[in-house]
Design an enzyme around this catalytic site. Structure first.
Site, PDB file in Angstrom:
ATOM      1  N   LYS A 276       0.908  -1.309   0.003  1.00 42.59           N
ATOM      2  CA  LYS A 276       0.070   0.096  -0.025  1.00 42.59           C
ATOM      3  C   LYS A 276       0.781   1.314  -0.100  1.00 42.59           C
ATOM      4  O   LYS A 276       2.002   1.072   0.333  1.00 42.59           O
ATOM      5  CB  LYS A 276      -0.931  -0.125   1.232  1.00 42.59           C
ATOM      6  CG  LYS A 276      -1.961  -1.049   1.206  1.00 42.59           C
ATOM      7  CD  LYS A 276      -2.890  -0.820   2.477  1.00 42.59           C
ATOM      8  CE  LYS A 276      -3.851  -2.105   2.737  1.00 42.59           C
ATOM      9  NZ  LYS A 276      -4.989  -1.842   1.780  1.00 42.59           N
ATOM     10  N   ASP A 346      -3.112  -7.313  -2.022  1.00 39.06           N
ATOM     11  CA  ASP A 346      -3.977  -6.351  -1.332  1.00 39.06           C
ATOM     12  C   ASP A 346      -5.446  -6.575  -1.160  1.00 39.06           C
ATOM     13  O   ASP A 346      -6.325  -6.150  -0.657  1.00 39.06           O
ATOM     14  CB  ASP A 346      -3.316  -4.957  -1.553  1.00 39.06           C
ATOM     15  CG  ASP A 346      -3.881  -3.990  -0.586  1.00 39.06           C
ATOM     16  OD1 ASP A 346      -4.048  -4.515   0.639  1.00 39.06           O
ATOM     17  OD2 ASP A 346      -4.320  -2.933  -0.853  1.00 39.06           O
ATOM     18  N   ARG A 350     -10.828 -11.118   1.312  1.00 38.30           N
ATOM     19  CA  ARG A 350     -11.597 -12.216   0.732  1.00 38.30           C
ATOM     20  C   ARG A 350     -11.015 -13.626   0.887  1.00 38.30           C
ATOM     21  O   ARG A 350     -11.657 -14.544   0.916  1.00 38.30           O
ATOM     22  CB  ARG A 350     -11.845 -11.750  -0.817  1.00 38.30           C
ATOM     23  CG  ARG A 350     -10.637 -11.733  -1.648  1.00 38.30           C
ATOM     24  CD  ARG A 350     -11.128 -11.067  -2.673  1.00 38.30           C
ATOM     25  NE  ARG A 350     -11.102  -9.492  -2.454  1.00 38.30           N
ATOM     26  CZ  ARG A 350     -11.339  -8.699  -3.325  1.00 38.30           C
ATOM     27  NH1 ARG A 350     -11.923  -8.763  -4.549  1.00 38.30           N
ATOM     28  NH2 ARG A 350     -11.461  -7.534  -2.952  1.00 38.30           N
TER      29      ARG A 350
END
Length: 494
Positions: A276, A346, A350
């Site tokens: 990120k 990233d 899920r």
């Protein structure tokens, strides 16, 4: 803060009283009585323009003629019959700020006189308590010098009669407890709040309630179960992943199918190899907001002793870059047996959730709701006001929408159709873990739906609602109010 319900005669009040005044100068029933006792004192203040009843305006009166109360807080309630939930909460906030500025230790509220549009006494009192609790919350565990809070107020009494008023206080206190628990865990720094810390909080909850049993699965347990997608996310961290199961059983029928709440618990998410940006990365301690909210809900229902069976699941994990971290291009075999091509490390939530959603099949649940700070796309779509709601079950979706509206913890349903599955196709595996640029919140939900065919399922994306930025930076505790209201409705058959 202590909250009580007590029917109190106006003439008997010696401490402090809160009454309402409408914008057109019309007095609320309690204000009208005080005006009569004081021989028109309030009416004279209205005529002089000293108080206009403007929403949130508070005038503190002392030595009201012929009246023994130490202070009378006259609160502007806006236009009669038009005040909504948001305005009422702001009114309560303005009132409590005025009270806190005095040395009042006890206040008796007659704001139950104020009618909230399309709401009844229950909601008036419940919103009052919830707003008061929000206003006094502080997270200062890691400050060497605490804020100086010279606030005398310790008791709030609602002048009302009947079981409904007391039920409102009980519900509000439990929800506030849950919100506070969720905030405390979510605000905790990631060097303290790691997956093991989350598991410790779950275990501690079991020691506080006889209705709760906690089980924690470590990485060896998960490996034996084939939870390879979940474990792949954890590969880059020295802190072991922990799956905490909080089982609350209080249904009259012990064999009743449980409601399962699954919370994404990424205690820190650097994005892994798909790193990120540095700016704002500190906020990725909030990527466990789903697990924090589930933990908060379990605290609340244990307090309420709802006649339900509920299992809260905290899917604790960290996603960090490392020589051992999983990579873009990896293909993972999930617990369900479906393979997933990793296109972006990233998009890890899920992967943690898909194995957890498969794991909870063993409980033969009545329904499953997962809660996750899952996608930035949901923030783009809905901002910081509504949580995203996705479901394969219309009845469940409607029940959650009702609870969201009742609690004012807003959610907005997003579509889900086969066309979104097309975006998840991979040339090399059964699924890709991202679906391209468009509809990211929906394709994330579509991905999860592939692992929920054994039960009724809904997904709440709280990426925009789990924490605030700016001057009021910190966890919100959402969607604890929504979920507790949903469970109250389930328990009462509403």
């Amino acid at each position: 803060m202590e909250y009580r319900v007590k029917s109190t005669a106006l003439l008997d009040i010696k401490s402090n009283i809160i009454i309402g005044l409408y914008e057109n100068g019309e007095l609320s029933p309690s204000a009208q009585k005080i005006d009569e006792i004081s021989q028109g004192y309030l009416s004279k203040l209205i005529q002089s323009g000293e108080i206009k009843g403007k929403l949130g305006q508070v005038l503190v009166l002392r030595h009201v003629p012929n009246y023994s109360a130490e202070r009378v807080f006259v609160v502007g309630a806006g236009k009669k019959g038009e005040i909504n939930e948001k305005q009422f909460k702001q009114l309560i906030q303005d009132t409590i700020n005025a009270v806190k500025a005095t040395s009042a230790k006890e206040v008796i509220s007659y704001l139950s006189d104020i009618k909230i549009k399309d709401r009844d006494l229950y909601w008036n009192i419940r919103f009052s308590v919830e707003t008061l609790e929000t206003s006094i919350y502080q997270f200062e565990q890691f400050k060497s010098k605490k804020s100086e809070q010279d606030v005398a107020l310790t008791d709030v009494i609602f002048s009302a009669e009947g079981d409904v008023a007391q039920q409102a206080v009980n519900h509000a206190k439990a929800i506030a407890l849950g919100v506070r628990a969720a905030k405390d865990v979510a605000n905790c720094p990631p060097n303290v709040c790691n997956p093991v810390y989350l598991a410790e909080q779950a275990n501690a909850l079991a020691t506080r309630s006889d209705l709760i049993k906690t089980t924690v699965l470590g990485e060896k347990d998960m490996a034996d179960l084939g939870m390879n997608a979940y474990l792949a996310v954890s590969q880059g961290s020295v802190n072991e992943a922990q799956l905490s199961l909080i089982e609350y059983r209080n249904h009259p029928n012990p064999d009743a199918k449980p409601i399962v709440l699954v919370g994404k618990g990424l205690t820190f998410d650097a994005g892994g190899i798909s790193l990120k940006p540095a700016e704002g990365m500190d906020e990725m301690k909030y990527d466990m907001g789903g697990a924090a909210s589930v933990y908060g809900v379990m605290n609340a229902i244990a307090e309420l002793k709802l006649p339900l069976n509920v299992i809260g699941v905290l899917a604790g994990c960290e996603n960090l870059p490392d020589g051992n971290a999983y990579r873009p291009g990896d293909i993972l075999t999930t617990m369900k047996g479906l393979t997933v091509e990793v296109l972006n490390t990233d998009a890890e939530g899920r992967l943690v959730l898909c194995d957890t959603l498969t794991y909870v099949e063993r409980f033969e649940p009545e329904l499953v709701i997962d809660v996750a700070t899952l996608t930035g796309a949901c923030v783009v779509a809905l901002g910081a006001h509504n949580s995203g709601l996705i479901s394969t079950d219309d009845k469940l979706a409607k029940d959650l929408e009702l609870a969201a509206a009742q609690s004012t913890d807003k959610a907005w349903r997003l579509p889900l159709g086969e066309e979104y599955q097309e975006q998840l196709k991979s040339n090399f595996a059964d699924l890709a873990n991202i679906g391209g640029r468009w509809g990211g919140a929906i394709t994330a939900g579509a991905f999860l739906s592939n692992f929920t065919d054994k039960y009724r399922w809904a997904h709440l994306d709280i990426a925009g609602t789990a924490w605030l930025q700016g001057a009021n930076k910190g966890a919100t505790g959402r969607p604890v109010p929504l979920l507790v209201q949903f469970l109250i409705n389930q328990a009462t058959g509403k």
